[in-house]
Design an enzyme around this catalytic site. Sequence first.
Site, PDB file in Angstrom:
ATOM      1  N   SER A 157       1.206  -1.266  -0.231  1.00  0.00           N
ATOM      2  CA  SER A 157      -0.336   0.487  -0.009  1.00  0.00           C
ATOM      3  C   SER A 157       0.757   1.256  -0.080  1.00  0.00           C
ATOM      4  O   SER A 157       2.214   1.514  -0.962  1.00  0.00           O
ATOM      5  CB  SER A 157      -0.814  -0.305   1.281  1.00  0.00           C
ATOM      6  N   ARG A 208     -11.422   5.854  10.610  1.00  0.00           N
ATOM      7  CA  ARG A 208     -11.223   4.637  10.411  1.00  0.00           C
ATOM      8  C   ARG A 208     -11.814   3.775  10.250  1.00  0.00           C
ATOM      9  O   ARG A 208     -11.669   2.979   9.158  1.00  0.00           O
ATOM     10  CB  ARG A 208     -10.547   4.373  11.703  1.00  0.00           C
ATOM     11  N   ASP A 218      -9.197  -6.308  -4.238  1.00  0.00           N
ATOM     12  CA  ASP A 218      -9.030  -5.517  -3.664  1.00  0.00           C
ATOM     13  C   ASP A 218      -9.247  -3.839  -4.614  1.00  0.00           C
ATOM     14  O   ASP A 218      -8.906  -4.582  -5.844  1.00  0.00           O
ATOM     15  CB  ASP A 218      -6.728  -5.284  -3.761  1.00  0.00           C
ATOM     16  N   HIS A 243      -7.559  -5.133   0.021  1.00  0.00           N
ATOM     17  CA  HIS A 243      -6.853  -4.266   0.063  1.00  0.00           C
ATOM     18  C   HIS A 243      -6.163  -5.234   1.503  1.00  0.00           C
ATOM     19  O   HIS A 243      -5.055  -5.067   1.244  1.00  0.00           O
ATOM     20  CB  HIS A 243      -6.932  -2.606   0.714  1.00  0.00           C
ATOM     21  N   ASP A 244      -6.120  -5.590   2.542  1.00  0.00           N
ATOM     22  CA  ASP A 244      -5.753  -6.141   3.989  1.00  0.00           C
ATOM     23  C   ASP A 244      -5.325  -7.398   3.433  1.00  0.00           C
ATOM     24  O   ASP A 244      -3.986  -7.686   4.286  1.00  0.00           O
ATOM     25  CB  ASP A 244      -6.819  -6.142   4.992  1.00  0.00           C
TER      26      ASP A 244
END
Lengths: 377, 203
Positions: free
Chosen positions: A152, A222, A317, A350-351
């Site tokens: 990232s 967040r 992602d 994405h994680d």
Amino acid sequence: MDNSVGIVTAQRAEFDTPLTFRSGAVLPRYELVYETYGKLNADKSNAILICHALSGHHHLAGYYAGELKNIGWWDNMVGSGKPVDTDKFFVVGLNNLGGCHGSTGPSSNNPATGKPYGASFPMITVEDWVASQARLADRLGIQQFAAVIGGSLGGMQALQWSLAYPERVRHVLAIACAPRLTAQNIAFNDVARNAILTDPDFHGGDYYQFGVVPTRGLRLARMLGHITYLSDDVMANKFGRELRTEQYNYGYEVEFEIESYLRYQGDKFAAYFDANTYLLMTKALDYFDPSHDFGGDLNRAFARAQADFLVISFTTDWRFSPQRSREIVRPLLHNRRNVSYAEIASAHGHDSFLMEQAHYFDVVRAYIGKVSKEFSA
Amino acid sequence: MSKEMSQLAAERPDFAAIAAWIPKGATVLDLGCGDGSLLCYLKETRGVRGYGVEINDVDIVSCIANGVNVIQNDLDAGLSDFENDTFDFVILSQTLQATRYTEALIQEMLRVGREGIVSFPNFGYWRTRLDVLLGNMPVSRELPYQWYDTPNVHLCTLHDFEDFCRHASVSITARSVISGGHEVGLLPNLLGSTAVYRFQRGL
């Protein structure tokens, strides 16, 4: 824990040569906290730098004495016999400048005023981070990294290493990354920033003096971020339309499991992360564009690179989609760099780059294994 | 040549035929590159530089472990990551028969490369014809799959491929037909098990 690097200790490096930022701002002195794992070989050719993403830090692997549960954020990747093998490599992790895990950042005391930097901390860019990381490398006696690795935002730093210091990095691993953000990505960041900036407890960034923290804003930022890190499928599988309550309550309290999860993640994050750091990190993401000085032409931007590259993306992602990774691959092909590209089938959005998945780890293991054959232990 | 490469050449007779056409130091793109064997072979014997394209996960790991540049992609999605006239040669070795958009791919090969090379199992080979004549789909060393699990959707004979090239304005510049590791001169469409063609854009 199997193959953990075991007990580690964070170290601190002080720099009193002023650092001029891309914005023109100057930071007269600063500190970086870092951790290292494995041994630097005699000719210092086996060093790997791992750059962290938005909320990461220097604690990559192992745990602290007396804090067995405080395990590094990439402990599954970095360790003895792991894909980034600390038996063969000397691995360096640091907390970026502007961070909130010990390196000089907005919450640190400004020696000139005796008060936290707050709003006066300079706007930082990926270029500035890499410049500060190069000074840390100098301090550690590392002239050239065997590899610089990042996921990232960390991947952007790895790319920047190949552009700012082409002769100082042999391999770049850019994972779940993009060469520059799209309008959609900047838009997400802007909403996150606005949540913080409009929190009444923000006080223009100088909330430290008021003994408050813009918790509500940081929490919202967040929560939004989390939505973009997960895939639609993962959310559907994990939470679906599950309710916390027996039935609909027809009110605004938490009812759905996903609401509960997001609020929990938001609260957890807001309890330890600094809002100013969050703002800085998202701006660094927005500003990064290696083609900025080349009329938007990534082919020209990457002409300087000398490293070999491994680019990895994950199918689900959507924050940094596989398409974005191919935008990194194309200018590398154009410039005839050695480059490999793997697109990992993964459900985790994405994680994914943080998760242990057999094929993903096999790819990194194979690549790093090849790198390890380039030098003698 | 290293022992490994000699062994490879014995297992894959089309490798030597392909290498014979490639000048030293050429740039190549190998489509459906598998574990990177051909690129390793060409690197060692011809000093080529280049990339492979592969879709299979296990092969991607093998390529990386072998030090071969590999781009994970589906060939049927085209070669949009590659610019025009990037390579001296674009190679499609034992993959043609498994592509879905075969004509489009051949045109793509000649867009990104100056010359193309394909190798494929000749469906006109006498053993193959005999199998069909006796009432079964052929299963052989060159065609190791059962009809129900084969990736091969576009099998052809030498004649078919040459007809196709005429139709697609592709100009064949050389041909090598192999059987049992040897070049076949007589009745190639009947006696050759593997065909290798070198071609370029037609005039």
